[in-house]
Design a protein around this motif. Structure first.
Motif, PDB file in Angstrom:
ATOM      1  N   ALA A 221       1.525  10.960 -12.756  1.00 61.49           N
ATOM      2  CA  ALA A 221       1.367  12.371 -12.407  1.00 61.49           C
ATOM      3  C   ALA A 221       2.595  12.891 -11.664  1.00 61.49           C
ATOM      4  CB  ALA A 221       0.112  12.569 -11.565  1.00 61.49           C
ATOM      5  N   ALA A 222       3.145  12.069 -10.786  1.00 61.90           N
ATOM      6  CA  ALA A 222       4.341  12.472 -10.034  1.00 61.90           C
ATOM      7  C   ALA A 222       5.519  12.687 -10.974  1.00 61.90           C
ATOM      8  CB  ALA A 222       4.682  11.422  -8.985  1.00 61.90           C
ATOM      9  N   ALA A 223       5.626  11.835 -11.998  1.00 60.93           N
ATOM     10  CA  ALA A 223       6.705  11.980 -12.975  1.00 60.93           C
ATOM     11  C   ALA A 223       6.579  13.290 -13.741  1.00 60.93           C
ATOM     12  CB  ALA A 223       6.690  10.805 -13.949  1.00 60.93           C
ATOM     13  N   ASN A 224       5.360  13.805 -13.828  1.00 58.97           N
ATOM     14  CA  ASN A 224       5.115  15.096 -14.466  1.00 58.97           C
ATOM     15  C   ASN A 224       5.117  16.240 -13.460  1.00 58.97           C
ATOM     16  OD1 ASN A 224       4.839  14.479 -17.282  1.00 58.97           O
ATOM     17  ND2 ASN A 224       2.932  13.432 -16.797  1.00 58.97           N
ATOM     18  N   ASN A 225       5.689  15.955 -12.280  1.00 60.73           N
ATOM     19  CA  ASN A 225       5.918  16.973 -11.246  1.00 60.73           C
ATOM     20  C   ASN A 225       4.638  17.502 -10.620  1.00 60.73           C
ATOM     21  OD1 ASN A 225       8.250  17.806  -9.953  1.00 60.73           O
ATOM     22  ND2 ASN A 225       8.181  19.849 -10.848  1.00 60.73           N
ATOM     23  N   HIS A 226       3.637  16.638 -10.491  1.00 65.47           N
ATOM     24  CA  HIS A 226       2.393  17.016  -9.820  1.00 65.47           C
ATOM     25  C   HIS A 226       2.596  16.838  -8.320  1.00 65.47           C
ATOM     26  CE1 HIS A 226      -1.891  16.458  -8.531  1.00 65.47           C
ATOM     27  NE2 HIS A 226      -2.026  17.481  -9.346  1.00 65.47           N
ATOM     28  N   ALA A 227       2.621  17.953  -7.588  1.00 67.73           N
ATOM     29  CA  ALA A 227       3.010  17.938  -6.182  1.00 67.73           C
ATOM     30  C   ALA A 227       2.071  17.101  -5.320  1.00 67.73           C
ATOM     31  CB  ALA A 227       3.074  19.364  -5.642  1.00 67.73           C
ATOM     32  N   GLN A 228       0.771  17.178  -5.549  1.00 64.08           N
ATOM     33  CA  GLN A 228      -0.170  16.412  -4.739  1.00 64.08           C
ATOM     34  C   GLN A 228       0.043  14.909  -4.912  1.00 64.08           C
ATOM     35  OE1 GLN A 228      -3.556  18.839  -6.368  1.00 64.08           O
ATOM     36  NE2 GLN A 228      -4.384  18.530  -4.335  1.00 64.08           N
ATOM     37  N   SER A 229       0.324  14.483  -6.128  1.00 66.44           N
ATOM     38  CA  SER A 229       0.571  13.067  -6.365  1.00 66.44           C
ATOM     39  C   SER A 229       1.897  12.629  -5.743  1.00 66.44           C
ATOM     40  CB  SER A 229       0.572  12.777  -7.873  1.00 66.44           C
ATOM     41  OG  SER A 229      -0.709  13.002  -8.424  1.00 66.44           O
ATOM     42  N   GLN A 230       2.895  13.477  -5.821  1.00 62.55           N
ATOM     43  CA  GLN A 230       4.162  13.165  -5.169  1.00 62.55           C
ATOM     44  C   GLN A 230       3.967  13.011  -3.664  1.00 62.55           C
ATOM     45  OE1 GLN A 230       6.244  16.601  -6.598  1.00 62.55           O
ATOM     46  NE2 GLN A 230       7.051  15.574  -8.407  1.00 62.55           N
ATOM     47  N   HIS A 231       3.175  13.899  -3.099  1.00 64.43           N
ATOM     48  CA  HIS A 231       2.900  13.831  -1.661  1.00 64.43           C
ATOM     49  C   HIS A 231       2.154  12.545  -1.307  1.00 64.43           C
ATOM     50  CE1 HIS A 231       1.959  15.352   2.368  1.00 64.43           C
ATOM     51  NE2 HIS A 231       0.728  14.901   2.184  1.00 64.43           N
ATOM     52  N   GLN A 232       1.153  12.198  -2.107  1.00 62.17           N
ATOM     53  CA  GLN A 232       0.382  10.987  -1.825  1.00 62.17           C
ATOM     54  C   GLN A 232       1.260   9.751  -1.911  1.00 62.17           C
ATOM     55  OE1 GLN A 232      -3.205  10.683  -0.948  1.00 62.17           O
ATOM     56  NE2 GLN A 232      -2.020   8.944  -0.234  1.00 62.17           N
ATOM     57  N   LEU A 233       2.107   9.678  -2.929  1.00 64.88           N
ATOM     58  CA  LEU A 233       3.020   8.540  -3.059  1.00 64.88           C
ATOM     59  C   LEU A 233       3.995   8.488  -1.891  1.00 64.88           C
ATOM     60  CD1 LEU A 233       3.804   8.600  -6.877  1.00 64.88           C
ATOM     61  CD2 LEU A 233       2.648   6.762  -5.637  1.00 64.88           C
ATOM     62  N   ALA A 234       4.470   9.633  -1.454  1.00 65.59           N
ATOM     63  CA  ALA A 234       5.387   9.665  -0.314  1.00 65.59           C
ATOM     64  C   ALA A 234       4.717   9.052   0.914  1.00 65.59           C
ATOM     65  CB  ALA A 234       5.816  11.106  -0.016  1.00 65.59           C
ATOM     66  N   ARG A 235       3.459   9.369   1.131  1.00 67.03           N
ATOM     67  CA  ARG A 235       2.736   8.793   2.262  1.00 67.03           C
ATOM     68  C   ARG A 235       2.614   7.275   2.113  1.00 67.03           C
ATOM     69  NH1 ARG A 235      -2.731  11.625   3.776  1.00 67.03           N
ATOM     70  NH2 ARG A 235      -2.459  10.122   5.466  1.00 67.03           N
ATOM     71  N   PHE A 236       2.313   6.817   0.915  1.00 67.82           N
ATOM     72  CA  PHE A 236       2.218   5.377   0.696  1.00 67.82           C
ATOM     73  C   PHE A 236       3.550   4.697   0.995  1.00 67.82           C
ATOM     74  CE2 PHE A 236      -1.263   6.028  -2.736  1.00 67.82           C
ATOM     75  CZ  PHE A 236      -2.237   6.031  -1.763  1.00 67.82           C
ATOM     76  N   TYR A 237       4.638   5.291   0.491  1.00 67.02           N
ATOM     77  CA  TYR A 237       5.953   4.664   0.655  1.00 67.02           C
ATOM     78  C   TYR A 237       6.448   4.724   2.096  1.00 67.02           C
ATOM     79  CZ  TYR A 237       6.685   3.903  -4.342  1.00 67.02           C
ATOM     80  OH  TYR A 237       6.582   3.443  -5.630  1.00 67.02           O
ATOM     81  N   ILE A 238       6.140   5.786   2.794  1.00 69.82           N
ATOM     82  CA  ILE A 238       6.643   5.885   4.162  1.00 69.82           C
ATOM     83  C   ILE A 238       5.868   4.979   5.105  1.00 69.82           C
ATOM     84  CG2 ILE A 238       5.248   7.777   5.151  1.00 69.82           C
ATOM     85  CD1 ILE A 238       7.991   8.990   6.033  1.00 69.82           C
TER      86      ILE A 238
END
Length: 391
Positions: A221-238
């Protein structure tokens, strides 16, 4: 292929935390194929039939809907599924008689389905799910969508999954919903909402949880520019949760979501710039991002903007303006906002002193699980908030 777009009238009620449910353009379409004889024979249009279909589509595109309807009608009466579908679309939109005729539309769509035209199943599902022109029958609507999904249609798969996941109008079936979301989330026409919802379902506790698959679908989903998924992944990575901590990856995800105006990412990215966590410290930039997120209605950012304004971090110090921000958050029940406002009221920082109100707000914050010590001056406590205020 000749295509004339018309938008379907109906759509599902959306899932909580999900983007819009599947709708799509209903199309007046022309088919290819040839067979000797009549306009339509052996499941194919003859050359004359194709010419007639093209003529009908051209008439429609030029606004001559009555002529188009008459041309489609000749083909539909000979059993041509696409023309039957086209008539269903036109009757549903009220093209022929000036007002929608849903029963007539449904009759044509059912004939189109019987003639093997799968596009009819989607709209039949919508009509039965919403009870448009027929008695509302959620299971029947979902049955149409599942039949359509079995023929490879992602919109149908998504809508069926959305109902089965929530169980609104029929028994929930989580396993089937996940299978259908997975179908809808794959391929060149993958639905991003299906990818993100499936990721969340895999994150949930229970027998279907699978954190590895959750990350895979969040990444899709993040690869398809889904902002909520990008945000969730950012939290996981940080935070190094479920994945190896990667500050650079987290920053990239936050930046991509923030570029879309996604308020939680703007807020969290501002925190990184405020403290210089993994980025060059830039408090003025942090203030700008906090303000963007605040203006988007995010209360965490409202409180954070109040903090930097109270202290003069990256902006001119203005205690009165900061307290007004705290009050906005407090008035909507935000625990941190209530605590900050209580501290300001207890000490008269930027506002007229009101110990009684401060006590009530302090208690309300505590009851919401937010430890609040309003006897401590606000300026002093703000020096101890590093890393807080994220979403």
């Amino acid at each position: 292929m000749n295509t004339i777009s018309r938008r379907y009238a109906g759509a599902l009620t959306c899932l909580v935390l999900l983007c819009g449910c599947a709708t799509r353009e209903a199309a007046i379409v022309g088919a290819s194929g040839a067979a000797p004889g009549s306009l339509y024979a052996n499941g194919k249009l003859t050359a004359m039939g194709e010419a007639r279909l093209a003529h009908a589509a051209k008439a429609y595109s030029e606004g001559n809907e009555a002529q188009a309807y008459a041309e489609f009608l000749v083909l539909a009466e000979q059993g041509h599924g696409e023309s039957q579908y086209n008539l269903g679309v036109m009757d549903g939109d009220g093209v022929a008689d000036g007002a929608p005729d849903i029963p007539k539309a449904i009759a044509w769509l059912q004939k189109a389905e019987g003639a093997g035209y799968p596009g009819a199943l989607f709209q039949l599902g919508v009509y039965h799910y919403k009870g448009v022109g027929v008695a509302r029958d959620v299971p029947k609507g979902v049955a149409y969508w599942r039949k359509c999904a079995a023929q490879g249609d992602n919109d149908c798969a998504f809508n069926a999954a959305a109902v089965l996941a929530t169980g609104k109008g029929m028994p929930a079936d989580r396993a089937s919903a996940m299978t259908l979301f997975a179908q809808a989330g794959r391929g060149p026409e993958a639905k991003v909402a299906a990818q993100s919802e499936l990721a969340r379902m895999y994150m949930a506790d229970g027998k279907h949880s699978d954190h590895v698959k959750a990350i895979e679908w969040f990444e899709a989903a993040a690869a398809n520019n889904h902002a909520q998924s990008q945000h969730q992944l950012a939290r996981f990575y940080i935070e190094g949760v479920l994945v190896k901590a990667d500050q650079g990856r987290a920053l990239s995800m936050y930046q991509r979501a923030a570029a879309q105006g996604y308020a939680p990412s703007l807020n969290n990215l501002a925190i990184l710039y405020r403290y210089g966590d993994g980025v060059t410290k830039d408090q003025a930039r942090a203030v700008k991002m906090f303000r963007q997120a605040h203006e988007a209605g995010m209360l965490e950012a409202t409180v954070n903007l109040g903090d930097v304004t109270f202290m003069g971090w990256g902006t001119r110090a203005d205690k009165a303006a900061a307290v007004r921000l705290y009050q906005i958050a407090a008035d909507t029940g935000h625990p941190a906002g209530r605590c900050r406002y209580a501290q300001a009221l207890r000490h008269g920082d930027g506002v007229t002193r009101n110990v009684a109100l401060a006590k009530r707000l302090q208690e309300a914050a505590g009851n919401a699980g937010y430890p609040c010590h309003s006897d401590e001056p606000l300026g002093k406590s703000l020096f101890n908030t590093h890393g807080k205020g994220r979403s």
